[in-house]
Design a protein around this motif. Structure first.
Motif, PDB file in Angstrom:
ATOM      1  N   SER B 131       0.744  -1.229   0.018  1.00  0.00           N
ATOM      2  CA  SER B 131       0.222   0.065  -0.021  1.00  0.00           C
ATOM      3  C   SER B 131       0.794   1.318  -0.024  1.00  0.00           C
ATOM      4  O   SER B 131       2.180   1.227   0.406  1.00  0.00           O
ATOM      5  N   HIS B 132       0.287   2.212  -0.513  1.00  0.00           N
ATOM      6  CA  HIS B 132       1.190   3.659  -0.506  1.00  0.00           C
ATOM      7  C   HIS B 132       1.581   3.914   1.070  1.00  0.00           C
ATOM      8  O   HIS B 132       2.913   4.191   0.996  1.00  0.00           O
ATOM      9  N   PRO B 133       1.189   3.765   2.210  1.00  0.00           N
ATOM     10  CA  PRO B 133       1.544   4.081   3.501  1.00  0.00           C
ATOM     11  C   PRO B 133       2.842   3.098   3.532  1.00  0.00           C
ATOM     12  O   PRO B 133       3.913   3.640   4.185  1.00  0.00           O
ATOM     13  N   THR B 386       3.915  13.035   4.985  1.00  0.00           N
ATOM     14  CA  THR B 386       3.011  11.974   4.696  1.00  0.00           C
ATOM     15  C   THR B 386       2.300  11.307   6.070  1.00  0.00           C
ATOM     16  O   THR B 386       1.285  11.196   6.206  1.00  0.00           O
ATOM     17  N   HIS B 389      -0.192  13.423   7.434  1.00  0.00           N
ATOM     18  CA  HIS B 389      -1.548  13.468   6.746  1.00  0.00           C
ATOM     19  C   HIS B 389      -2.389  11.995   6.866  1.00  0.00           C
ATOM     20  O   HIS B 389      -3.441  12.061   7.138  1.00  0.00           O
ATOM     21  N   ILE B 390      -1.473  10.882   6.784  1.00  0.00           N
ATOM     22  CA  ILE B 390      -2.214   9.703   7.084  1.00  0.00           C
ATOM     23  C   ILE B 390      -2.641   9.570   8.602  1.00  0.00           C
ATOM     24  O   ILE B 390      -3.882   9.120   8.530  1.00  0.00           O
ATOM     25  N   ARG B 392      -3.826  11.982  10.200  1.00  0.00           N
ATOM     26  CA  ARG B 392      -5.203  12.459  10.290  1.00  0.00           C
ATOM     27  C   ARG B 392      -6.313  11.869   9.441  1.00  0.00           C
ATOM     28  O   ARG B 392      -7.467  11.899   9.747  1.00  0.00           O
ATOM     29  N   TYR B 393      -5.899  10.995   8.300  1.00  0.00           N
ATOM     30  CA  TYR B 393      -7.056  10.527   7.399  1.00  0.00           C
ATOM     31  C   TYR B 393      -7.498   9.253   7.941  1.00  0.00           C
ATOM     32  O   TYR B 393      -8.629   8.874   7.964  1.00  0.00           O
ATOM     33  N   SER B 394      -6.706   8.651   8.252  1.00  0.00           N
ATOM     34  CA  SER B 394      -6.963   7.120   8.771  1.00  0.00           C
ATOM     35  C   SER B 394      -6.020   6.265   9.746  1.00  0.00           C
ATOM     36  O   SER B 394      -4.864   6.196   9.208  1.00  0.00           O
ATOM     37  N   ASP B 397      -4.544   2.883   8.354  1.00  0.00           N
ATOM     38  CA  ASP B 397      -3.316   3.131   7.435  1.00  0.00           C
ATOM     39  C   ASP B 397      -1.946   3.655   8.183  1.00  0.00           C
ATOM     40  O   ASP B 397      -0.991   3.340   7.706  1.00  0.00           O
ATOM     41  N   SER B 424      -1.021  -4.526   6.385  1.00  0.00           N
ATOM     42  CA  SER B 424      -1.883  -3.927   5.583  1.00  0.00           C
ATOM     43  C   SER B 424      -3.049  -4.951   5.375  1.00  0.00           C
ATOM     44  O   SER B 424      -4.211  -4.764   5.180  1.00  0.00           O
ATOM     45  N   LEU B 425      -2.355  -6.037   4.796  1.00  0.00           N
ATOM     46  CA  LEU B 425      -3.474  -7.238   4.295  1.00  0.00           C
ATOM     47  C   LEU B 425      -4.332  -7.629   5.416  1.00  0.00           C
ATOM     48  O   LEU B 425      -5.493  -7.972   5.291  1.00  0.00           O
ATOM     49  N   PHE B 428      -6.955  -5.017   6.002  1.00  0.00           N
ATOM     50  CA  PHE B 428      -7.756  -5.350   4.792  1.00  0.00           C
ATOM     51  C   PHE B 428      -8.671  -6.312   4.845  1.00  0.00           C
ATOM     52  O   PHE B 428     -10.200  -6.158   4.996  1.00  0.00           O
ATOM     53  N   TRP B 430      -9.644  -8.055   7.583  1.00  0.00           N
ATOM     54  CA  TRP B 430     -10.501  -7.859   8.901  1.00  0.00           C
ATOM     55  C   TRP B 430     -11.782  -7.015   8.529  1.00  0.00           C
ATOM     56  O   TRP B 430     -12.726  -7.058   8.918  1.00  0.00           O
ATOM     57  N   ARG B 431     -11.227  -5.476   7.767  1.00  0.00           N
ATOM     58  CA  ARG B 431     -12.450  -4.889   7.351  1.00  0.00           C
ATOM     59  C   ARG B 431     -13.499  -5.718   6.463  1.00  0.00           C
ATOM     60  O   ARG B 431     -14.734  -5.500   6.438  1.00  0.00           O
TER      61      ARG B 431
END
Lengths: 589, 589
Positions: B131-133, B386, B389-390, B392-394, B397, B424-425, B428, B430-431
């Motif tokens: 993932s990007h992060p 970054t 920002h991340i 704040r956003y999630s 992530d 990450s996986l 993902f 889990w969600r």
């Protein structure tokens, strides 16, 4: 309230009364009769002395009764878990040896600890990695392996191997050594047990027995087979004729055992224990859910992990081996009227009594009869209908199932499960990484926007609208960039790109970054990026990002509004342009 | 047409003309000047002799020019891949030894084969697992490790370790041995190179140079640092004062090499090669996409895999080490006007000339200057914005990114990548295993159905409608069963359950089986199961299943129709019931 969540016994125990007791006792009686031969047979399938099957059916059941949430689940030795135990323990010791028995105890302990940890950390969702086709394929393939492996006992010969090729070739090689009396007992027992399954109930009903009673009486079939074949061996002295029997079983309650705390052994058995735990959990939970739903009850899967974990830890400390909730036995328990986990506890007492007083009578029980019990039980696990249905419904799911069956049969149970899980996950990630998206246009005369490939719709070459039918995550963020840039390259006249987000339920940080990249790249190419129909929760998240501020276009509440206003705006801009040019303004060009 | 897809050179080669040639030559000249010190520095960062950096910048670039799709990507040694090469090869040999050089060749070959295989099998989507992060965190952490590791050359001491703790402690231990002349060269070079980045261009512009020319001239800064520091060493005889230099570099074209075909070595290096390939691919593709989009061009990621694979195979057979597309160099190439991959081929020729004729002059180049080049280059990779920002956003992530950074810094680059991908996986899955679903009711006066928790809506206790906001797959099939059965247990008066499938884009075989199970279980509990607003493709698939025939309820085109008709039907049934009872019919009860 909170304690009763972790100890469900506190809840059902309060409402316990004489009526419940009677129902539970009847169910326990029937399950006990069914469990005695099964527990002996499954222990021997696992390469263990028969009494270990009995031990695994006493304390573990009581532990589950205290911590489990299913009212009717019958915990104990089951076929597939016994096969997995054989495979795993064989990798570190010779079946039947003291090291092998110790390895089985360690497997039970590890499995128990893994299940408890998953329950406490609420990791039950990991069981989701086993898709239905993979589980179904695995159970079918295991059933075939188990049935094949039992042929050796029916024939009175030896055979070895954990997968079909070696099993079949060793069986074939030893076929000439077939022991006739054993074969007769084996075939007769198998035929009798099949008949009991299919023909006994109708017969009893036609003799005037009530269907439910007839059904439950038929469950005693295996005990009849055990009694008759044991008597035959004793009366005809078949042991002298080469019929192998169970032999002396110690007459005792379960011993207290301490599993080996050997780090190297734990490491070797960790992965098999994990697979065995998850397979056992998945099987057990499906049965428990099916039975609970019939009475509009519920089970709690996280608490089930704790119940099964406790059962396996109990098995590890009382001379048992890995256990789980068995399908056939649980259904019998339910049908016989079990109302609470106390039925399980009573079953445990029944098995304890059998371990103390019945074992001397089992010494001359022919192993061929136990093999027949196993064959009849596992062949019902072999499911040839499901693969056909899955083939019709989804080729990808069929591929995962076929891989599981083939690898399990050809290589073994652990590689089979791993192949199935790997393929399912790979296919899922592959699909998730290329979601469905469509270029859409307006259906004339409506405010609806539909796929331009399927409907005849109105579009404008300066505006491209893409509807994305999936949440945007890191798995498809790169796809999104590629897809959008491809569209931009294909539509040179485009000035506005609208991403219609009506089906986007979430945007993660990777997808957000991709949207920002798309925004910048489109900006460099002179195209404005717009979003339309963004859902509330997604918009809430986007407001915490830079995208909103940096967006070269706008966020529109409705796609129709976006389309209409953008066209109008471009119209006005063109008219202003025309206004500037006197010739154009006069309509001369 | 088809051949040009696999050999993009056939396409851009046709339109090649004098104008393109001039542009490509200018860009190649600038990139060559930039690449000479970089390729030496990165080879030494990777623990290899400096000339290997030059060799890795000749044939690999030409291979990429033939097979790659990006017009501006500058392939060659890059910092992060050099660090990963150091880490991987160190696990099998001592840096600088012949075995180490051989291991680097094997890494390049394996990496090339992996990339080629992924390209041919179209497995580029596997790169999505980063993932990007995770990538951003990994690059930042690698940059910090590389910068720290170069401090030893700036100080003229030794230090060891692949992660921060060991690096810092060995640096601290050897600090007293600092060599003053080396430190002066190192600090001066670093300061000069930082100034070149920030201050040189404004200065040149203020002196009347055009901004673009000033920008490109500033790229020659590193060559100036190389020249001045080499001259200082020669004139002041600093080698005698303990300043370490690059030493003799063989004056030759790349040698032909045959990577070792040693299975044990291949097995040891397979996982590092895989990680290195994927990281290199992800980095390279993002740069290539950014640059292509600026000109409304496109790259083909699957063909990029083949281009990078060919480059690495070329590196393996010509004495190089793993290469990929570098960020900074590609941007320079693009800004300098490179129009086709031929610019890369010209760069290769430039480097070949340097390898043949320039190497004698590099013998006295101080290693501290190369370390300064690396430090200045990698510190621009360290991205502290970054993470904010991340965060704040999630939070999820951010957790994946933080884990990647911490594990990379504390343990090493490979565990860092694996931890990030795993987390990450896991998040993902889990969600995905617990999607959003809502009990909905009708908004009064409309045909819309909304979440009962958020809106004041009209419901009927005999009908429960659940809207599922996700495709139904094996990951959430179990959740679906649990969720529905929970709702059934909570609504004892329910007679109809409607699953509103407006947001369900797909139903896999596991979810289908769960729906069938739900249908049967609800049937046992006297509840009919209905579906509403099923999408076209989903309905097409369902028609190949048994669910449609077995469904206890119906499939409704619209949720509103389902709700209205079910209420009416129950009304009629109740009236009929009343009609049967004379007292009720006369309204007496």
């Amino acid at each position: 309230m909170r304690l009763s969540r972790f100890l469900p016994v506190l809840e059902w125990g309060r409402a316990y009364n004489g009526n419940t007791l009677t129902n539970d006792l009847v169910a326990a009686g029937i399950v006990t009769i069914m469990l005695i031969p099964q527990s002996l047979a499954y222990a021997m399938l696992a390469g263990l002395p028969p009494e270990i099957g009995l031990y695994a059916s006493i304390l573990p059941i009581i532990a589950y009764a205290l911590f489990g949430t299913s009212r009717a689940l019958a915990v104990g030795p089951v076929a597939v878990i016994s096969l997995m135990t054989l495979t795993a323990a064989s990798s570190v010791a010779v079946p039947g040896s003291a090291e092998f028995i110790a390895a089985a105890l360690v497997l039970a302990l590890l499995s128990g600890l893994i299940l408890l940890a998953m329950g406490i950390l609420r990791l039950g969702f990991l069981a989701n990695l086993l898709s239905h086709p993979v589980v179904s394929g695995f159970i079918t393939a295991s059933g075939l392996i188990i049935a094949t492996s039992q042929l050796k006992s029916i024939l009175g010969i030896t055979a070895s191997g954990e997968a079909l090729p070696e099993l079949v070739s060793t069986l074939a090689a030893n076929l000439p050594a077939t022991n006739m009396p054993t074969l007769i007992i084996g075939v007769a027992s198998t035929a009798f047990l099949f008949w009991v399954r299919k023909g006994l109930k109708p017969l009893l009903v036609s003799m005037g027995m009530k269907p439910r009673v007839a059904d439950l009486s038929a469950k005693a079939g295996p005990i009849a087979a055990v009694a008759v074949s044991t008597l035959s061996v004793l009366l005809l002295d078949l042991e002298a004729a080469g019929v192998k029997t169970v032999g002396q079983i110690p007459q005792s309650l379960p011993p207290l055992t301490l599993p080996l705390f050997d780090i190297a052994l734990w490491q070797q058995l960790a992965i098999p224990a994990l697979l065995l735990s998850i397979i056992g959990f998945v099987e057990s939970v499906s049965v428990a859910q099916t039975l609970a739903a019939k009475k509009r009850q519920r089970i709690n899967p996280d608490q089930e992990l704790i119940g099964l974990g406790a059962a396996n830890v109990a098995a590890a400390f009382t001379g048992g081996y890995p256990v789980t909730g068995g399908f056939a036995r649980s259904v019998v328990n339910f049908d016989a009227g079990a109302e609470t986990p106390a039925a399980g506890a009573f079953t445990a007492i029944g098995i304890a009594i059998a371990a103390l007083f019945l074992t001397p009578y089992l010494a001359s029980l022919p192993i061929a009869t136990l093999a027949a019990t196993i064959i009849v039980a596992v062949l019902s696990l072999v499911d040839l209908k499901t693969p056909r249905h899955i083939w019709r419904y989804s080729r990808a799911d069929f591929a995962a199932m076929a891989a599981t069956i083939l690898v399990t049969l050809a290589v073994g149970v652990e590689p089979g499960v791993i192949a199935g899980v790997g393929l399912s996950l790979g296919l899922f990630l592959w699909r998730a990484s290329r979601p469905h998206a469509a270029v859409v246009g307006r259906v004339p005369g409506t405010e609806h926007f539909r796929n331009i490939r399927r409907h005849s719709v109105f579009t404008d070459p300066r505006i491209l609208t893409i509807r994305i039918d999936e949440s945007l995550t890191y798995l498809n963020a790169r796809w999104l960039e590629e897809f959008v840039l491809e569209q931009v390259a294909e539509h040179p006249r485009m000035q506005h790109l609208v991403l219609m987000a009506s089906a986007v339920n979430a945007i993660d940080a990777s997808a957000l970054e991709s949207l920002e990249a798309i925004n910048h790249r489109l900006g460099d190419a002179g195209v404005a990026l717009h979003l339309s129909e963004v859902k509330g929760p997604v918009m809430d998240a986007l407001e915490r990002s830079h995208l909103i501020g940096d967006l070269t276009g706008q966020i529109w509440l409705s796609q129709n509004e976006a389309f209409a206003q953008l066209i109008e705006r471009m119209q006005r801009a063109e008219e202003a342009e025309i206004g500037k040019d006197p010739l154009l303004a006069r309509g001369l060009i």
